[in-house]
Design an enzyme around this catalytic site. Structure first.
Site, PDB file in Angstrom:
ATOM      1  N   GLY A   1     -16.021 -29.420   0.852  1.00 41.71           N
ATOM      2  CA  GLY A   1     -16.528 -27.972   1.056  1.00 41.71           C
ATOM      3  C   GLY A   1     -16.681 -27.436   2.551  1.00 41.71           C
ATOM      4  N   ASN A   2     -17.079 -26.021   2.403  1.00 41.31           N
ATOM      5  CA  ASN A   2     -17.165 -25.511   3.859  1.00 41.31           C
ATOM      6  C   ASN A   2     -17.835 -25.987   5.186  1.00 41.31           C
ATOM      7  OD1 ASN A   2     -16.525 -23.343   5.605  1.00 41.31           O
ATOM      8  ND2 ASN A   2     -18.451 -21.857   4.727  1.00 41.31           N
TER       9      ASN A   2
ATOM     10  N   SER B   1     -11.736 -35.046  -6.905  1.00 40.34           N
ATOM     11  CA  SER B   1     -10.866 -35.172  -5.574  1.00 40.34           C
ATOM     12  C   SER B   1     -10.418 -36.604  -5.312  1.00 40.34           C
ATOM     13  CB  SER B   1     -11.660 -34.667  -4.510  1.00 40.34           C
ATOM     14  OG  SER B   1     -12.040 -33.406  -4.507  1.00 40.34           O
TER      15      SER B   1
ATOM     16  N   CYS C   1     -29.932 -22.819   7.241  1.00 35.18           N
ATOM     17  CA  CYS C   1     -29.200 -22.030   8.599  1.00 35.18           C
ATOM     18  C   CYS C   1     -30.001 -21.122   9.246  1.00 35.18           C
ATOM     19  CB  CYS C   1     -27.946 -21.757   7.903  1.00 35.18           C
ATOM     20  SG  CYS C   1     -27.967 -20.732   6.650  1.00 35.18           S
TER      21      CYS C   1
ATOM     22  N   GLN D   1     -27.292 -12.105   7.204  1.00 37.09           N
ATOM     23  CA  GLN D   1     -26.592 -13.226   7.309  1.00 37.09           C
ATOM     24  C   GLN D   1     -25.190 -13.291   6.689  1.00 37.09           C
ATOM     25  OE1 GLN D   1     -30.837 -15.094   5.623  1.00 37.09           O
ATOM     26  NE2 GLN D   1     -29.154 -16.514   5.630  1.00 37.09           N
TER      27      GLN D   1
ATOM     28  N   GLU E   1     -34.136 -17.814   0.004  1.00 39.79           N
ATOM     29  CA  GLU E   1     -34.111 -18.180   1.560  1.00 39.79           C
ATOM     30  C   GLU E   1     -35.247 -17.733   2.311  1.00 39.79           C
ATOM     31  OE1 GLU E   1     -31.083 -19.117   2.375  1.00 39.79           O
ATOM     32  OE2 GLU E   1     -30.720 -18.580   4.431  1.00 39.79           O
TER      33      GLU E   1
ATOM     34  N   LYS F   1     -37.599 -20.453   2.003  1.00 35.31           N
ATOM     35  CA  LYS F   1     -37.360 -21.482   2.996  1.00 35.31           C
ATOM     36  C   LYS F   1     -37.504 -21.408   4.440  1.00 35.31           C
ATOM     37  CE  LYS F   1     -33.457 -23.140   0.039  1.00 35.31           C
ATOM     38  NZ  LYS F   1     -32.099 -22.968   0.027  1.00 35.31           N
TER      39      LYS F   1
ATOM     40  N   HIS G   1     -25.475 -15.789  11.621  1.00 35.97           N
ATOM     41  CA  HIS G   1     -26.471 -14.962  11.094  1.00 35.97           C
ATOM     42  C   HIS G   1     -27.203 -14.400  12.404  1.00 35.97           C
ATOM     43  CE1 HIS G   1     -25.834 -17.169   7.431  1.00 35.97           C
ATOM     44  NE2 HIS G   1     -26.742 -17.867   7.369  1.00 35.97           N
TER      45      HIS G   1
ATOM     46  N   ASN H   1     -23.841 -19.872  11.854  1.00 33.89           N
ATOM     47  CA  ASN H   1     -24.576 -20.584  10.546  1.00 33.89           C
ATOM     48  C   ASN H   1     -23.811 -21.844  10.253  1.00 33.89           C
ATOM     49  OD1 ASN H   1     -22.712 -18.259   9.856  1.00 33.89           O
ATOM     50  ND2 ASN H   1     -22.941 -19.310   7.990  1.00 33.89           N
TER      51      ASN H   1
END
Lengths: 348, 348, 348, 348
Positions: free
Chosen positions: B12-13, B39, B151, B178, B204, B207, B244, B327
């Site tokens: 992933g990213n 995968s 982040c 963001q 968010e 958090k 961000h 971020n």
């Protein structure tokens, strides 16, 4: 018989919005399109790069652009001029038009904070129109300058007014995310804003802070009296074409809840009874968790309503919410036109 | 001899950012690329759509993807795993890796608020590493889970820490703008964000509010004790790829000035003496009126510095400023890696 | 001993890219930063709004901006000037610098199509440098003007050259999708391009059509002889910061296949042996179905490689493919610098 | 008495456009909103994330979503269904609805190239409706499937038709720049397209090439006969919300000029006499050098006109021009609705 009106600064972005607001208007008839020397004598179509998504109204397209000199005979029969002039020109020309007997409804910032110039959002403080007579008397004129605030101020004061009336306000904190059209067509280069945002807009934070207190304040015999709360603002430019979004935090004087705030906003509708042509319900509440969004919601009420969502509690303030406003309609041309409509109906 | 490490959620990213952070790393050697069943057995290049602007490191490209099962023999010699797992998987797998004797440096949110799991921004609260021994003893494990925050929390706590240390903090108000990469590659459809912004990011705000108080709080014998100030947040998604941006307002306990705040931020550099491989000065101050901007400033300090600008007075709070953080580097993969680097140097 | 160089038009977008290309350059030493009167006498940092993602090189930041007058003593020891001047100024100033004995490597369009001015993409037609002696003799100067083409021309001719050499070219059809940076920092307003594209770039189609034939043509005793194929172009501006993308269709003289074209492009590397400082493999082939993409691939070879993908058959032409070029590096500053590097090594 | 209609795939992006096209429709009455099992039994408002800029029509908002099974009694009185189904479902369900006696006007690609299925752009080839009787007879059904082409095909064939009729066509070359909405709401992640473009759209080039030849071909006794010219296409995705833009190059059989082409396009208006509710002039010509542009021009004719500009000569082809089409109105829902309107008026 319609009232004849003119536009000063007719070729720019706000000028174009004025033209759209005045197309087929039931009480105003557009008579004079004033612009800078460069455009003089050209047809409007030749003089302007039209960048609206609807075509130029046919008759406007062929009309010939005139000067912004109040002595120009094009203004002879005009009673009201709408000003989208840049600030430096507004400072000179708007008083000159007032002296020439015109009512100037101005979107420019130049005269807003003058002591005898009303700064009006009609749902909020139309009693400030009372200052017009003082202004005329001070300047010995038959006309007057009436201003509307900076685009980002309008969403703030419109949403704050019902809260202030019902619960009182002690503190307001706002972070804005403003559309590029607010800076004019050439204002924000694409290289400045693609995949980016700019955390600064010259003079904007100061304008919001001072204008809001004037508008939400009182008109008294001897002048305007500022509203009595503190307000802090941080302004940002984001890659959005139209639509200013604001994260607003409010500490009320009396205790209240998000539900009561929503009800107060929903009930807020002081202009309804006037049936003004450009009127729309001032505050539309969205209940979805992720609204308002500028692209989807900016045209609510033909761009004349602000849209509020996510009204919720905050650990420091009483509530926080998101407000959205179409900055070149409700926040600019539409604001001036609505002012003029109410003025004509109630005071002329 | 380098320490062997693995990545959970490598395709992933954030997984891709881990790979970039670990390329040619002086003390870590990437040994295991863990990903989902889909995968398994493919080369990394086959398994992943690589969307970074630098090419896949050659050796990673050809490496075969393994499972995320701690019993997989690919993890036999691995001492540290970096986790970019989705929250539900993290909840199950991270404790399992700890039980298998690994130190899990996790970017996932699942375990952050557990009572014996340290939530660390190393410049701010590395003494919270002390909780690792408690966690091991509680669970009877040789490994442990160490987390880094969400982040958007990192830019907040990094910039607040020097203020809190010097002047004390009573109130913090933040509005975020963001980047889309924070939601993962598929997280934000282009139709949702072009010419638009979204004034909501699920979970968010909560958090940021809870994590910041834990991180800026104290580690005491019997647990973490939250910092003693109030914090309110409003989160927005904007059309920016990475970076961000946060409008932050702070009321300090003692009186102070923007200049003193700037000096405190500039002097703040508690990790400098450790010479960690991924270290960069934590706060870089920009003096230009319109900075920081995400596209221009996000790569400051290879993406590991946050950038602060526009420190100025506010009518309600003591100061307001704009903070920017990359971020997916400082706010995600880089945060975990810096945690691990400090842990290895100071505690192993 | 490095060769001393200057930049004309040092504060604009291409000027800034020149500064980046020349930072720590092994054979060039930046001596003079020439700009318009407005900037004169200021430090570079004061004079320019720096909008690159890397900081201004320290020494450049403090350097004082000089005039663009060749008699300015700042140019006394300078042998080479790089020009990022606007076309009208270039027309006057570039010949003046040549007369003053300087070699002018110009990114401006003014002189490109002059009969004795070489228009060079060094991998394609460095034998055109031969025209320098003719130019000097014509004008009785010690210096000369050497140009590189328009940004969008470079991706075209670089990718066409290996095809022309191996298979001959009869017809070329190109539709471009060009980045906003190609118009300069203020060139494209955000209101013109957000959620939009503009199907026109002034003069661009004509430039591509005429320049390509000159570059791919021959240098002969009595002048340049155009390449002998037809080329039609349609140019578009898209909301991309950097990176021009081109859909290119080619009809070859001899029959061939996409595979043979790919091989020819891959093998094309005529400058490799010179070890030039700014050299990168001129054409990088991507095999993925959806590449090249400007955001992901524009920095290939530090922005000096063009990236080609999707080479495939076409019902009308022999092949079609997509080519990408970093328009302000390979397509502007980097083009001039690479020209100068080769010229110095081979001809000085 | 209005004709009762249903929508298959009512909650997606094209489904929403169908709802907008059918609101207050003079001859169709929306009776059934069919969607996948997930939405079954919910009100439309609950079932769908509505992302249009106009609100959901009130009655649709409260309507209950039904299945996509032709036996569902919700379809009992329905004569026409509009299909916005994904291709795999369309393949199964559209013939089933035809078997159940409904006329299926489909925007899906599944059945377009079937031998007895008409693929219609009504201004271009409404005589292909003649195939309906053949289809019914082949399948022994009372209903039939009638398709409209892929969004990007429509701008091509609409603009090519008047050229073909007047001057004949030998060669067509097209490069498209397509909006993200063409891929559906979730189709293009923002990370894929911000500051970027993607030079590939799966299957699109093939669809354009095959569909155009079928549509511009003839309907003959024994089947469709393709048009007799060659067409090559290159497709690109760009960061635009709505509006496909195409650079089109045409070589005509007979000699002609841009002026004659413009006149032919302007005169092209074969449906005018039918007074269809969704009709707009099919081709609107813009004379400005930089038009059409998607953001400014996509709503021309309520999104039902294509807009053509920059008709000019080309060195290889006879002419080149830029065409723009609102891809989810004219290119999708509006295409099906216009087909149905003509069919009802002319054939029922």
């Amino acid at each position: 018989m319609k009232i004849k009106v003119g536009i000063l600064g007719a070729t720019g972005n706000v000028g174009q919005r004025f033209i759209q607001m005045l197309e087929n208007h039931p009480i105003f008839e557009l008579e004079a399109l004033g612009a800078s020397e460069r455009s003089l004598g050209k047809t409007y179509k030749e003089a302007c790069y039209w960048y609206q998504t609807e075509p130029i109204p046919e008759d406007v397209s062929k009309a010939v652009v005139v000067s912004t000199n109040p002595d120009d005979k094009a203004y002879e029969d005009v009673d009201i001029v709408f000003s989208a002039l840049p600030s430096d020109l507004a400072k000179k020309l708007e008083p000159a038009f007032a002296k020439a007997g015109k009512y100037v409804f101005s979107n420019a910032s130049a005269m807003r904070m003058e002591k005898d110039v009303p700064l009006i959002v009609p749902e909020v403080n139309y009693e400030h129109f009372g200052m017009i007579e003082v202004q005329k008397s001070n300047n010995n004129t038959d006309g007057a300058v009436i201003t509307n605030p900076n685009c980002s101020t309008i969403a703030a004061v419109l949403s704050l007014k019902p809260i202030m009336d019902k619960f009182g306000i002690d503190l307001v904190n706002i972070t804005t995310m403003q559309a590029v059209s607010g800076a004019g067509y050439d204002g924000v280069p694409s290289m400045a804003i693609l995949d980016n945002l700019v955390p600064h807009i010259g003079g904007e934070e100061e304008k919001m802070q001072t204008e809001s207190l004037k508008i939400l304040g009182n008109f008294e015999e001897n002048g305007f009296k500022n509203a009595n709360f503190k307000m802090g603002v941080s302004c940002n430019r984001v890659p959005v074409i139209d639509g200013h979004t604001e994260s607003i935090f409010v500490k009320t004087t009396e205790e209240t809840t998000p539900e009561e705030i929503i009800n107060a906003m929903n009930d807020f509708d002081p202009l309804k009874r006037f049936n003004l042509p450009s009127y729309a319900k001032p505050i539309v509440i969205r209940s979805e968790i992720d609204r308002p969004q500028p692209r989807l919601d900016r045209n609510t009420g033909n761009g004349m309503s602000i849209v509020v969502g996510r009204v919720r509690k905050d650990p420091i303030f009483t509530v926080k919410y998101t407000a959205l406003e179409h900055n070149t309609i409700r926040g600019a041309a539409g604001a001036s036109v609505l002012n003029a409509e109410l003025f004509v109906q109630k005071y002329l």
